[in-house]
Motif scaffolding. Sequence first.
Motif, PDB file in Angstrom:
ATOM      1  N   VAL A 120      20.572 -19.505  64.731  1.00 15.71           N
ATOM      2  CA  VAL A 120      21.077 -18.929  65.980  1.00 15.71           C
ATOM      3  C   VAL A 120      21.159 -17.406  65.911  1.00 15.71           C
ATOM      4  O   VAL A 120      20.821 -16.703  66.876  1.00 15.71           O
ATOM      5  CB  VAL A 120      22.463 -19.516  66.314  1.00 15.71           C
ATOM      6  CG1 VAL A 120      23.075 -18.809  67.510  1.00 15.71           C
ATOM      7  CG2 VAL A 120      22.353 -21.012  66.573  1.00 15.71           C
ATOM      8  N   LEU A 121      21.606 -16.873  64.793  1.00 15.71           N
ATOM      9  CA  LEU A 121      21.854 -15.433  64.685  1.00 15.71           C
ATOM     10  C   LEU A 121      20.571 -14.701  64.301  1.00 15.71           C
ATOM     11  O   LEU A 121      19.987 -14.977  63.249  1.00 15.71           O
ATOM     12  CB  LEU A 121      22.945 -15.165  63.644  1.00 15.71           C
ATOM     13  CG  LEU A 121      24.303 -15.799  63.965  1.00 15.71           C
ATOM     14  CD1 LEU A 121      25.320 -15.455  62.890  1.00 15.71           C
ATOM     15  CD2 LEU A 121      24.812 -15.358  65.330  1.00 15.71           C
ATOM     16  N   PRO A 122      20.115 -13.766  65.114  1.00 20.16           N
ATOM     17  CA  PRO A 122      18.826 -13.116  64.862  1.00 20.16           C
ATOM     18  C   PRO A 122      18.853 -12.240  63.617  1.00 20.16           C
ATOM     19  O   PRO A 122      19.890 -11.634  63.297  1.00 20.16           O
ATOM     20  CB  PRO A 122      18.601 -12.278  66.128  1.00 20.16           C
ATOM     21  CG  PRO A 122      19.965 -12.049  66.688  1.00 20.16           C
ATOM     22  CD  PRO A 122      20.764 -13.259  66.343  1.00 20.16           C
ATOM     23  N   PRO A 123      17.735 -12.145  62.898  1.00 21.38           N
ATOM     24  CA  PRO A 123      17.674 -11.310  61.698  1.00 21.38           C
ATOM     25  C   PRO A 123      18.083  -9.857  61.922  1.00 21.38           C
ATOM     26  O   PRO A 123      18.708  -9.257  61.041  1.00 21.38           O
ATOM     27  CB  PRO A 123      16.204 -11.418  61.265  1.00 21.38           C
ATOM     28  CG  PRO A 123      15.769 -12.757  61.787  1.00 21.38           C
ATOM     29  CD  PRO A 123      16.498 -12.933  63.084  1.00 21.38           C
ATOM     30  N   PRO A 124      17.791  -9.227  63.101  1.00 26.79           N
ATOM     31  CA  PRO A 124      18.173  -7.811  63.267  1.00 26.79           C
ATOM     32  C   PRO A 124      19.669  -7.580  63.538  1.00 26.79           C
ATOM     33  O   PRO A 124      20.059  -6.466  63.880  1.00 26.79           O
ATOM     34  CB  PRO A 124      17.346  -7.361  64.484  1.00 26.79           C
ATOM     35  CG  PRO A 124      16.332  -8.412  64.716  1.00 26.79           C
ATOM     36  CD  PRO A 124      16.946  -9.665  64.224  1.00 26.79           C
ATOM     37  N   LEU A 125      20.501  -8.612  63.390  1.00 25.75           N
ATOM     38  CA  LEU A 125      21.921  -8.459  63.694  1.00 25.75           C
ATOM     39  C   LEU A 125      22.554  -7.339  62.868  1.00 25.75           C
ATOM     40  O   LEU A 125      23.393  -6.579  63.353  1.00 25.75           O
ATOM     41  CB  LEU A 125      22.644  -9.785  63.425  1.00 25.75           C
ATOM     42  CG  LEU A 125      24.089  -9.888  63.896  1.00 25.75           C
ATOM     43  CD1 LEU A 125      24.198  -9.672  65.392  1.00 25.75           C
ATOM     44  CD2 LEU A 125      24.646 -11.260  63.512  1.00 25.75           C
ATOM     45  N   PRO A 165      24.744  -9.533  71.001  1.00 23.15           N
ATOM     46  CA  PRO A 165      24.228  -9.591  69.625  1.00 23.15           C
ATOM     47  C   PRO A 165      23.213 -10.698  69.382  1.00 23.15           C
ATOM     48  O   PRO A 165      22.510 -10.667  68.362  1.00 23.15           O
ATOM     49  CB  PRO A 165      25.497  -9.819  68.787  1.00 23.15           C
ATOM     50  CG  PRO A 165      26.503 -10.369  69.729  1.00 23.15           C
ATOM     51  CD  PRO A 165      26.186  -9.793  71.071  1.00 23.15           C
ATOM     52  N   LEU A 166      23.095 -11.651  70.284  1.00 21.70           N
ATOM     53  CA  LEU A 166      22.110 -12.709  70.097  1.00 21.70           C
ATOM     54  C   LEU A 166      20.748 -12.344  70.657  1.00 21.70           C
ATOM     55  O   LEU A 166      19.798 -13.117  70.562  1.00 21.70           O
ATOM     56  CB  LEU A 166      22.594 -14.017  70.729  1.00 21.70           C
ATOM     57  CG  LEU A 166      23.874 -14.602  70.118  1.00 21.70           C
ATOM     58  CD1 LEU A 166      24.110 -16.015  70.640  1.00 21.70           C
ATOM     59  CD2 LEU A 166      23.823 -14.599  68.599  1.00 21.70           C
TER      60      LEU A 166
END
Length: 264
Positions: A120-125, A165-166
Motif C-alpha cells: 500500500v505504501l509507495p516506495p517514494p514515501l 502520502p499514498l
Amino acid sequence: MRSLPLFHRIAGTRVVVLGEGDAADAKRRLVERAGGTCCGEAEAHHARLAFVAIDDAGEAEAAVRRLKARGLLVNATDRPDLCDFTVPSVLDRNPVLVAVGTGGASAGLAKHLRLRLEAVLPPPLGQLAEALYAARDVLRSRFPDAADRRRALDAALAEGGALDPLRGVAADRVASWLQDASDEKPVAPIEIDLASDDPDDLTLREARWLGQADTVLHDSRVPPAILDRARADAVRRPLDTDAQPPAELPATGLTLVLRRRADS
C-alpha cells in the motif's frame, strides 16, 4: 494497549547480542542495520539494550537476569515473559518506519500485516518525509503558530490532499503547496451521537474525525475507550450539560461534540 511504542536510536552505540544460530544472526543484522555495534556480555557496561537468543531455557533465563541486574533492557527470543521490550515487524521507507507489533503474541501476524502495508505504501514515501524536513523553516515562516501549522499539514496530508502520502509524486509538490497554502477557515463543530460504548462500532468517518480533532467535547456518558481514539494531544473538555450544546466553542480547528445516546 499494553506496550508503549518507541523508536530507540542506537546508531554509534553498543548493543549486547548473546547466542548462536539463525535467531541470533537475525538480531545482529537488525542491530547493524540500525547503525549499532553488536557486543558480548563482557561489554555490557557500555550498552543499554540486549538481545538474548539462547536455545537452552535455563541459560537464557540466567543471562536475562544478569543483564537486567546491570540495568539493561532485554529482549529474549521466543520468551515474551522475560522481555522488557519486543521487536516489531518493520516496514522501511527511510526515514519513514512503520512498526507492527503484537506484544510478542504472534510474530507471524505482525509480519503479514507488514507485508500488506508494503503493497500500500509507495516506495517514494521517504522522499516526502525528507522534503517536509527540508522545508521546515519555510513551513514555520508560513504558519508561525504551531496549531495552524499542524492543521495545514493535516489538510495537505489527508486523503486527496495536496500532499497525500499514498500518491507517489507528493514529494515533488511540497514547494508548490507551501506557495499556495491558504490560512485555515473556521470549521463548524461536528456532533456525533454514539449508540454504543464499543469503539469498534465507530464508523470510518467518525474514527477519522476523532483522529483529526483539535478539541473533543463530551458528555459524562462517553466512555474512556471512545476518548482514547482521539489524538493524544487533542484538548478534551466535559460538556457543562448533557442536553445543551456548549455555550462557547474554539475559534479554530476541528471540534467534535460527543454524546452517548441514552439506553432505550
